[in-house]
Design an enzyme around this catalytic site. Structure first.
Site: not given
Ligand code: BGC
Length: 522
Positions: A106, A354, A195-196, A424, A475, A356, A467, A151
């Site tokens: 991706r 995505n 993206n997001e 992700e 960032w 986390y 990811w 993105h």
């Molecule tokens: C983003 C990525 C970022 C990742 C990890 C996501 O929100 O799409 O660009 O690096 O989170 O923080």
């Protein structure tokens, strides 16, 4: 009991043996294999890896300006000017992917590399050639592609015309997307339009932590969201109507969502959890499925806007025409060999998620009249400070594998049996150490809860994208946040990519389709 669970979560989550359920039962990593045909990939984004920010005709984009104007916006004062130089080293990246054995990559396209002033009046052939070279190199290695058109890196020329706050962006984006379909349609195995949107809009136009740094929480982030959704819908419709039959690939929008765990068993907290999820996932999911904001958003924002003295809701309404655009085409369905009915298809071919981390959520007992997207949900969210994972590069990063499974089950319940691709998931640390057992534990436990959701709750997840392949420019965290399967030695001008233990672990999963040494036979 719930409080007790929370107190011990902090010591257990890294091992993945914590569970959000009241009994806090021990969790065993599943010995069930991945379903047949399940695919594995890795993800990156143009600004985070390419570098070459002003080379070969690329125009500036708003993240270039964001960090050039105020370097301290990145924790380490850095920027993506060079990043990990994938503009020149893409073959190295692909070699790493081949070594790991991924099915697909991706990657994202840089709008300003292809269209330096953002418009199709001026195409930068060298930028186009770069992506063709990358696609051809991937094709030669048998690695499929998932191509993200946007993105976060908006050409500066378009930002200066209002960027995502100007409704003209719906056409600017649709033109750019259509050009990408024409130029790269034969190489893309699937498409992601944007993206997001939450990070683009709330991060960039709400709290201003992200480019372009505009602070207007609960007002401009909603305007941005509306434009992003319509831009996506228009680009998706162009694909659907003109290019799908030629190239066949699927196309969708990536939505990021955390899990929001009710902080007690009360009905109020269960509702608070669902409401928060509607403000985070539903804000983008509901429009592309049903053509409008979630009802609870419409109701809450209208109510608070009135109490705050606004003449109308801060949440901009979609016109009927716009709702139709978002709902996609009408699709005939065959019943007993006769076309007897129609369904609205929505503007997505699958859900791209995505994910986390996880937050706790509590119903609010007292109304707060601050103007903000956060307060519009009328709930409180928190993470206990002792639960924050210490080696994480980001404060909010708490490792909660079970939250992933719960989010997937919530999506199944909320939207029905839609195909879901994890676009992700991964973890960052500050160390970049090669013996990254923590990343291995993270992957094993997150994927295990995903597999449980697939096997136990019939959630239709068909692919997982990690990811990320190599440590890159994270960032505002600069190069402090390291999420790669490969470490990049930034003190060596050759920027070598060196495999971490997690690269070997992911590679083994891909080969064996199993998270542990031995899985059940399917
Ligand atoms: C983003 C990525 C970022 C990742 C990890 C996501 O929100 O799409 O660009 O690096 O989170 O923080």
């Amino acid at each position: 009991m719930r409080l007790y669970s929370l107190l011990i979560i902090s010591t257990l989550v890294v091992l993945g043996i914590a569970d959000g359920d009241d009994d806090n039962k021990n969790y065993n990593v599943t010995n069930r294999p991945f379903p047949k045909g399940f695919k594995f990939g890795v993800a990156t984004a143009a600004y985070q890896i390419e570098g070459a920010w002003n080379i070969d005709g690329k125009g500036p984009q708003m993240w270039d300006d964001f960090f050039h104007e105020t370097p301290s916006r990145a924790f380490d004062g850095s920027n993506g000017d060079i990043a990990v130089d994938s503009y020149h080293l893409y073959k190295e990246d692909i070699r790493c992917m081949e070594e790991v054995g991924v099915d697909y990559y991706r990657l994202s396209l840089s709008w300003a590399r292809i269209l330096p002033d953002g418009t199709t009046d001026n195409i930068n052939q060298l930028g186009v050639d770069y992506y063709i070279k990358v696609f051809e190199a991937l094709e030669a290695k048998g690695i499929k592609t998932m191509v993200t058109i946007y993105h976060w890196d908006l050409p500066s020329a378009l930002h200066s015309k209002g960027g995502w706050l100007n409704p003209d962006i719906i056409n600017w984006f649709a033109d750019y997307a259509e050009l990408c379909y024409k130029l790269f349609g034969k190489y893309a195995d699937s498409w992601i339009t944007i993206n997001e949107p939450k990070q683009i809009c709330h991060g960039g136009y709400g709290i201003g932590a992200y480019a372009p740094g505009i602070v207007s929480n609960g007002i401009k982030d909603y305007i941005c969201a509306k434009n992003v959704l319509l831009a996506h819908a228009k680009a998706w419709r162009i694909w659907d109507e003109k290019y799908r039959k030629v190239y066949g690939a699927k196309n969708t929008l990536v939505i990021d969502s955390d899990w929001y765990e009710p902080s007690t068993n009360s009905k109020e907290d269960a509702i608070a959890s669902d409401t928060k999820l509607q403000f985070v996932h539903g804000m983008y999911g509901n429009p592309v499925v049903n053509g409008n904001w979630p009802d609870v958003m419409i109701k809450n924002v209208a109510d608070l806007s009135r109490k705050q003295g606004f003449n109308e809701s801060r949440l901009p309404a979609f016109t009927e025409e716009e709702q139709k655009l978002l709902k996609g085409r009408i699709q005939p369905i065959m019943l007993t060999l006769k076309i007897t009915s129609c369904i609205i298809a929505g503007t997505y071919d699958f859900f791209a998620l995505n994910h986390y981390t996880t937050y706790m959520v509590k119903a609010r007992t007292q109304e707060i009249l601050t103007v903000s997207w956060d307060d519009d949900s009328k709930v409180d969210i928190y993470q206990k400070s002792e639960d924050i994972w210490k080696p994480a590069a980001i404060d909010w990063f708490r490792i909660v594998p079970w939250g992933f499974g719960k989010l997937l089950r919530w999506m199944r319940k909320t939207y029905g049996n839609i195909e879901i691709v994890i676009t992700e998931n991964g973890v960052s640390d500050k160390t970049g150490i090669l013996k990254d057992q923590t990343r291995i534990d993270f992957l094993r436990n997150y994927m295990s809860h995903m597999l449980d959701a697939i096997h136990e709750a019939d959630v239709n997840v068909t692919a997982y994208t990690l990811w990320t392949i190599m440590d890159n420019f994270e960032w505002t965290l600069g190069y402090i946040g390291k999420s790669g399967l490969y470490y990049v030695n930034r003190t060596d001008p050759a920027l070598p990519r060196i495999p971490k233990d997690s690269a070997k672990y992911y590679s083994k999963i891909i080969k064996t389709k199993c998270l542990i040494d031995d899985c059940l036979n399917e």
